[in-house]
Design an enzyme around this catalytic site. Structure first.
Site, PDB file in Angstrom:
ATOM      1  N   CYS A  22      -4.609  12.910  12.582  1.00 39.46           N
ATOM      2  CA  CYS A  22      -5.354  11.656  12.443  1.00 39.46           C
ATOM      3  C   CYS A  22      -5.270  10.980  13.810  1.00 39.46           C
ATOM      4  CB  CYS A  22      -4.749  10.776  11.355  1.00 39.46           C
ATOM      5  SG  CYS A  22      -3.203  10.083  11.870  1.00 39.46           S
ATOM      6  N   ARG A  62      -4.187  11.037   4.571  1.00 38.21           N
ATOM      7  CA  ARG A  62      -3.079  11.984   4.682  1.00 38.21           C
ATOM      8  C   ARG A  62      -2.110  11.882   3.518  1.00 38.21           C
ATOM      9  NH1 ARG A  62      -1.399  14.172   8.295  1.00 38.21           N
ATOM     10  NH2 ARG A  62       0.752  13.723   7.736  1.00 38.21           N
ATOM     11  N   ARG A 102       0.805  14.752  13.022  1.00 36.92           N
ATOM     12  CA  ARG A 102       1.389  14.468  11.709  1.00 36.92           C
ATOM     13  C   ARG A 102       1.456  15.705  10.806  1.00 36.92           C
ATOM     14  NH1 ARG A 102      -1.033   8.920   9.647  1.00 36.92           N
ATOM     15  NH2 ARG A 102       0.838   8.974   8.337  1.00 36.92           N
ATOM     16  N   PRO A 103       2.200  16.717  11.220  1.00 41.10           N
ATOM     17  CA  PRO A 103       2.368  17.916  10.384  1.00 41.10           C
ATOM     18  C   PRO A 103       3.121  17.586   9.090  1.00 41.10           C
ATOM     19  CG  PRO A 103       3.857  17.967  12.240  1.00 41.10           C
ATOM     20  CD  PRO A 103       2.979  16.786  12.456  1.00 41.10           C
ATOM     21  N   VAL A 104       3.141  18.576   8.202  1.00 44.29           N
ATOM     22  CA  VAL A 104       3.841  18.382   6.914  1.00 44.29           C
ATOM     23  C   VAL A 104       4.917  19.461   6.727  1.00 44.29           C
ATOM     24  CG1 VAL A 104       1.978  17.164   5.726  1.00 44.29           C
ATOM     25  CG2 VAL A 104       1.983  19.677   5.760  1.00 44.29           C
ATOM     26  N   ASP A 105       5.437  19.985   7.831  1.00 49.60           N
ATOM     27  CA  ASP A 105       6.399  21.088   7.727  1.00 49.60           C
ATOM     28  C   ASP A 105       7.650  20.708   6.937  1.00 49.60           C
ATOM     29  OD1 ASP A 105       6.539  19.418  10.031  1.00 49.60           O
ATOM     30  OD2 ASP A 105       8.132  20.653  10.820  1.00 49.60           O
ATOM     31  N   LEU A 106       8.096  19.458   7.027  1.00 46.67           N
ATOM     32  CA  LEU A 106       9.301  19.066   6.283  1.00 46.67           C
ATOM     33  C   LEU A 106       9.043  19.067   4.776  1.00 46.67           C
ATOM     34  CD1 LEU A 106      10.118  18.195   9.142  1.00 46.67           C
ATOM     35  CD2 LEU A 106      11.233  16.218   8.159  1.00 46.67           C
ATOM     36  N   ASP A 108       4.645   0.693  12.033  1.00 45.81           N
ATOM     37  CA  ASP A 108       3.402   0.081  11.538  1.00 45.81           C
ATOM     38  C   ASP A 108       3.248  -1.361  11.993  1.00 45.81           C
ATOM     39  OD1 ASP A 108       3.426   1.767   8.299  1.00 45.81           O
ATOM     40  OD2 ASP A 108       2.951   2.432  10.316  1.00 45.81           O
ATOM     41  N   ILE A 145       8.061   7.076  16.979  1.00 51.83           N
ATOM     42  CA  ILE A 145       7.752   7.793  15.740  1.00 51.83           C
ATOM     43  C   ILE A 145       6.503   8.651  15.896  1.00 51.83           C
ATOM     44  CG2 ILE A 145       7.229   7.545  13.284  1.00 51.83           C
ATOM     45  CD1 ILE A 145       9.985   6.508  13.851  1.00 51.83           C
ATOM     46  N   LYS A 156       0.853  -1.211   0.000  1.00 45.17           N
ATOM     47  CA  LYS A 156       0.000   0.000   0.000  1.00 45.17           C
ATOM     48  C   LYS A 156       0.882   1.251   0.000  1.00 45.17           C
ATOM     49  CE  LYS A 156      -1.707   1.578   4.043  1.00 45.17           C
ATOM     50  NZ  LYS A 156      -1.389   2.989   4.343  1.00 45.17           N
ATOM     51  N   ASN A 157       1.904   1.255   0.848  1.00 43.50           N
ATOM     52  CA  ASN A 157       2.703   2.470   1.029  1.00 43.50           C
ATOM     53  C   ASN A 157       3.741   2.673  -0.055  1.00 43.50           C
ATOM     54  OD1 ASN A 157       1.134   3.017   3.179  1.00 43.50           O
ATOM     55  ND2 ASN A 157       2.654   2.472   4.744  1.00 43.50           N
ATOM     56  N   ARG A 167      -8.707  -0.233   4.823  1.00 43.29           N
ATOM     57  CA  ARG A 167      -7.871   0.805   4.207  1.00 43.29           C
ATOM     58  C   ARG A 167      -6.544   0.206   3.724  1.00 43.29           C
ATOM     59  NH1 ARG A 167      -7.319   6.394   7.260  1.00 43.29           N
ATOM     60  NH2 ARG A 167      -5.928   6.523   5.469  1.00 43.29           N
TER      61      ARG A 167
HETATM   62  C1  EPZ Z   1       4.386   6.942   6.334  1.00 39.10           C
HETATM   63  O1  EPZ Z   1       3.642   8.003   6.886  1.00 39.10           O
HETATM   64  C2  EPZ Z   1       3.436   5.758   6.250  1.00 39.10           C
HETATM   65  N1  EPZ Z   1       2.325   6.105   5.359  1.00 39.10           N
HETATM   66  C3  EPZ Z   1       2.918   5.423   7.644  1.00 39.10           C
HETATM   67  O2  EPZ Z   1       2.101   4.260   7.530  1.00 39.10           O
HETATM   68  C4  EPZ Z   1       4.112   5.093   8.541  1.00 39.10           C
HETATM   69  O3  EPZ Z   1       3.643   4.851   9.845  1.00 39.10           O
HETATM   70  C5  EPZ Z   1       5.090   6.267   8.536  1.00 39.10           C
HETATM   71  O4  EPZ Z   1       5.486   6.576   7.192  1.00 39.10           O
HETATM   72  C6  EPZ Z   1       6.355   5.957   9.335  1.00 39.10           C
HETATM   73  O5  EPZ Z   1       6.990   4.816   8.786  1.00 39.10           O
HETATM   74  C7  EPZ Z   1       2.514   6.021   4.023  1.00 39.10           C
HETATM   75  O6  EPZ Z   1       3.587   5.676   3.542  1.00 39.10           O
HETATM   76  C8  EPZ Z   1       1.335   6.371   3.170  1.00 39.10           C
HETATM   77  P1  EPZ Z   1       6.595  10.243   8.354  1.00 39.10           P
HETATM   78  P2  EPZ Z   1       4.272   9.499   6.896  1.00 39.10           P
HETATM   79  O7  EPZ Z   1       6.550  11.476   7.532  1.00 39.10           O
HETATM   80  O8  EPZ Z   1       5.047   9.720   5.653  1.00 39.10           O
HETATM   81  C9  EPZ Z   1       6.545  13.552  11.773  1.00 39.10           C
HETATM   82  C10 EPZ Z   1       0.196   2.960   7.753  1.00 39.10           C
HETATM   83  O9  EPZ Z   1      -0.221   2.391   8.770  1.00 39.10           O
HETATM   84  N2  EPZ Z   1       6.567  14.512  10.656  1.00 39.10           N
HETATM   85  O10 EPZ Z   1       7.752   9.296   8.213  1.00 39.10           O
HETATM   86  O11 EPZ Z   1       3.167  10.430   7.215  1.00 39.10           O
HETATM   87  C11 EPZ Z   1       5.258  12.751  11.819  1.00 39.10           C
HETATM   88  O12 EPZ Z   1       4.275  13.445  12.558  1.00 39.10           O
HETATM   89  C12 EPZ Z   1       0.710   4.383   7.845  1.00 39.10           C
HETATM   90  O13 EPZ Z   1       0.288   2.423   6.611  1.00 39.10           O
HETATM   91  C13 EPZ Z   1       6.699  15.879  10.936  1.00 39.10           C
HETATM   92  O14 EPZ Z   1       6.763  16.294  12.093  1.00 39.10           O
HETATM   93  O15 EPZ Z   1       5.256   9.398   8.132  1.00 39.10           O
HETATM   94  C14 EPZ Z   1       5.688  11.470  12.502  1.00 39.10           C
HETATM   95  O16 EPZ Z   1       5.674  11.682  13.898  1.00 39.10           O
HETATM   96  C15 EPZ Z   1       0.436   4.982   9.215  1.00 39.10           C
HETATM   97  N3  EPZ Z   1       6.735  16.765   9.902  1.00 39.10           N
HETATM   98  C16 EPZ Z   1       7.129  11.286  12.038  1.00 39.10           C
HETATM   99  O17 EPZ Z   1       7.570  12.563  11.571  1.00 39.10           O
HETATM  100  C17 EPZ Z   1       6.678  16.354   8.588  1.00 39.10           C
HETATM  101  O18 EPZ Z   1       6.741  17.209   7.688  1.00 39.10           O
HETATM  102  C18 EPZ Z   1       7.289  10.291  10.889  1.00 39.10           C
HETATM  103  O19 EPZ Z   1       6.391  10.673   9.899  1.00 39.10           O
HETATM  104  C19 EPZ Z   1       6.546  14.976   8.323  1.00 39.10           C
HETATM  105  C20 EPZ Z   1       6.499  14.073   9.366  1.00 39.10           C
END
Ligand code: EPZ
Length: 416
Positions: free
Chosen positions: A116, A92, A121-125, A305, A327, A22-23, A397
């Site tokens: 969620c 997201r 889960r911000p997107v600042d990066l 996950d 995480i 999926k991912n 999902r």
């Molecule tokens: C991906 O989410 C996966 N989703 C998630 O799987 C998985 O849990 C996660 O990576 C970690 O491995 C998909 O690939 C679609 P991150 P993502 O950006 O990209 C913080 C599932 O069950 N962060 O690696 O959203 C964030 O809040 C899902 O299939 C920021 O602060 O994860 C988190 O605490 C759930 N700012 C941490 O970093 C940002 O700009 C890791 O998030 C981005 C992230």
């Protein structure tokens, strides 16, 4: 709303075909925005999240058709650069259209995804990376409004911490940026390498796969390609826990041990037997399970996950386990539900102490998020008596044909 009923205590025997990841599919579908040519994706599972991404792409002008049972064919030109809140809030990963839209049309309006169940889960990066590539980002009324009047240009970007989505968004954007982009402290999940393989097949030039430093030399335009998606390592790890917790023996067809990273080591340490064959991973458990400490980390560390599923396994292991979720800030919602089935779990901030019990007892429980929902299914498979899991739309999902795959291995499970 659908519910799943399970009569527990039956060892799983047989084989389970692992579906496409999926991912990996989600960012690969977003790559369909990078060209008007046809992009063919094979080994694509039939999942609610992928249908949501198809709905989002369709309103951008990219038609997504399932031309074969496991094949998606994407094509079309971008006609709309806005990703609306009512779709983005459902998933997201919708944020992954931001980089491609900006790279192709030099502007995009994407709803902020909002939080969620498992965290803010911000997107600042994602946003600071795009700004480094020349984008102008404004946030207004819950939307990200991004423009790049002179197009995106390559940049050297160091992530303060690992983000899978930010790495993917910037890889997608950098593939059409002018010049070279270097991503430092990039995510190393197998899905990142899969995306890079496909982008390179489309004409991009990405090197460094499997390391935390990716170099992307942007192309003027990208062309169509055909790409087979990697197997879903989280689905594989989840069913490995199912085989282990029921004391059965299951062949996970297509699963690859390298994709499991530290999950493999922790399963072995807990007493699970895993043999790699050319067909996949054969998982069984001859002796007792013992408590094993786990800390979730970016790949190749223990996948967040897999945390909920592993916790269920530890709930019936001998001894105690310390499970630390590093995480996400709120990924223990399965704990109260497991406790209702007799698990002994104490949460202290980011860590949970699990004290194994001989057996769980079936009960009506409620799913709260995708992976937590499967941790309840695992508990039901092992518990004495009947378990009813409600709100299984969470399960749909990210897991394909759960009842069919489990029933084929002897589980007493049905959707009601
Ligand atoms: C991906 O989410 C996966 N989703 C998630 O799987 C998985 O849990 C996660 O990576 C970690 O491995 C998909 O690939 C679609 P991150 P993502 O950006 O990209 C913080 C599932 O069950 N962060 O690696 O959203 C964030 O809040 C899902 O299939 C920021 O602060 O994860 C988190 O605490 C759930 N700012 C941490 O970093 C940002 O700009 C890791 O998030 C981005 C992230």
């Amino acid at each position: 709303m659908d519910r799943i009923r399970i009569a527990g205590g039956r060892p799983l025997e047989g084989s389970i075909a692992i579906s496409g990841a999926k991912n990996a599919a989600l960012p690969l579908m977003a790559a369909g925005l990078l060209t008007d040519d046809r992009l063919i994706l094979d080994n694509v599972a039939d999942l609610a999240d992928l249908r949501t991404m198809a709905e989002l792409l369709a309103q951008h002008g990219i038609a997504v058709e399932r031309t074969l049972p496991r094949r998606l064919s994407l094509g079309g030109a971008i006609t709309n650069t806005e990703a609306p809140y009512d779709i983005v809030r459902k998933m997201r990963a919708s944020i992954l259209v931001l980089g491609p839209l900006l790279a192709r049309t030099r502007e995009a309006r994407v709803s902020l995804p909002g939080g969620c169940a498992i965290g803010t889960r911000p997107v600042d990066l994602h946003l600071t990376g795009l700004e480094a590539m020349g984008a102008e980002i404004k946030l207004d009324s819950g939307y990200i409004h991004a423009t790049a009047k002179r197009g995106l240009r390559g940049a050297k970007i160091t992530f303060p911490f690992v983000s899978v989505g930010a790495t993917e968004n910037l890889m997608l954007a950098a593939s059409l940026a002018d010049g070279e982009t270097v991503l430092i402290n990039a995510a190393r999940e197998p899905e990142i390498g899969d995306l890079a393989e496909c982008l390179n097949a489309m004409g991009s030039n990405i090197t460094g796969m499997g390391t935390d430093r990716l170099t992307i030399i942007g192309a003027r335009r990208l062309h169509g390609a055909q790409h087979e998606i990697i197997p879903d390592r989280i689905e594989a790890g989840t069913y490995a826990c199912a085989a282990a917790i029921t004391g059965g023996e299951v062949l996970l067809r297509g699963a690859r041990s390298a994709d499991l990273g530290a999950v493999m080591a922790c399963l072995l340490q807990a007493g699970v037997d895993i043999n790699e064959t050319v067909e996949g991973l054969s998982v069984s458990r001859r002796n007792g399970l013992h408590g094993t400490d786990v800390m979730t980390e970016p790949f190749p560390g223990f996948a967040t996950d897999m945390q909920a599923q592993f916790m269920t396994l530890m709930a019936v292991a001998e001894g105690a386990s310390m499970i630390t979720e590093s995480i996400f800030e709120n990924r223990f919602m399965h704990v109260p539900e497991l406790s209702r089935m007799g698990a002994r779990i104490n949460v202290h901030g980011a860590s949970a102490i699990v004290r194994g019990v001989p057996v769980l007892s079936g009960a009506p429980v409620m799913a709260t998020d995708l992976r937590a929902s499967f941790s309840l299914v695992l508990a039901g498979l092992a518990a004495k008596g009947e378990t009813i899991v409600s709100r299984v739309y969470h399960l749909d999902r990210g897991y394909e044909h759960v009842e069919q795959k489990l029933a084929a291995c002897g589980a007493a499970i049905e959707r009601i």
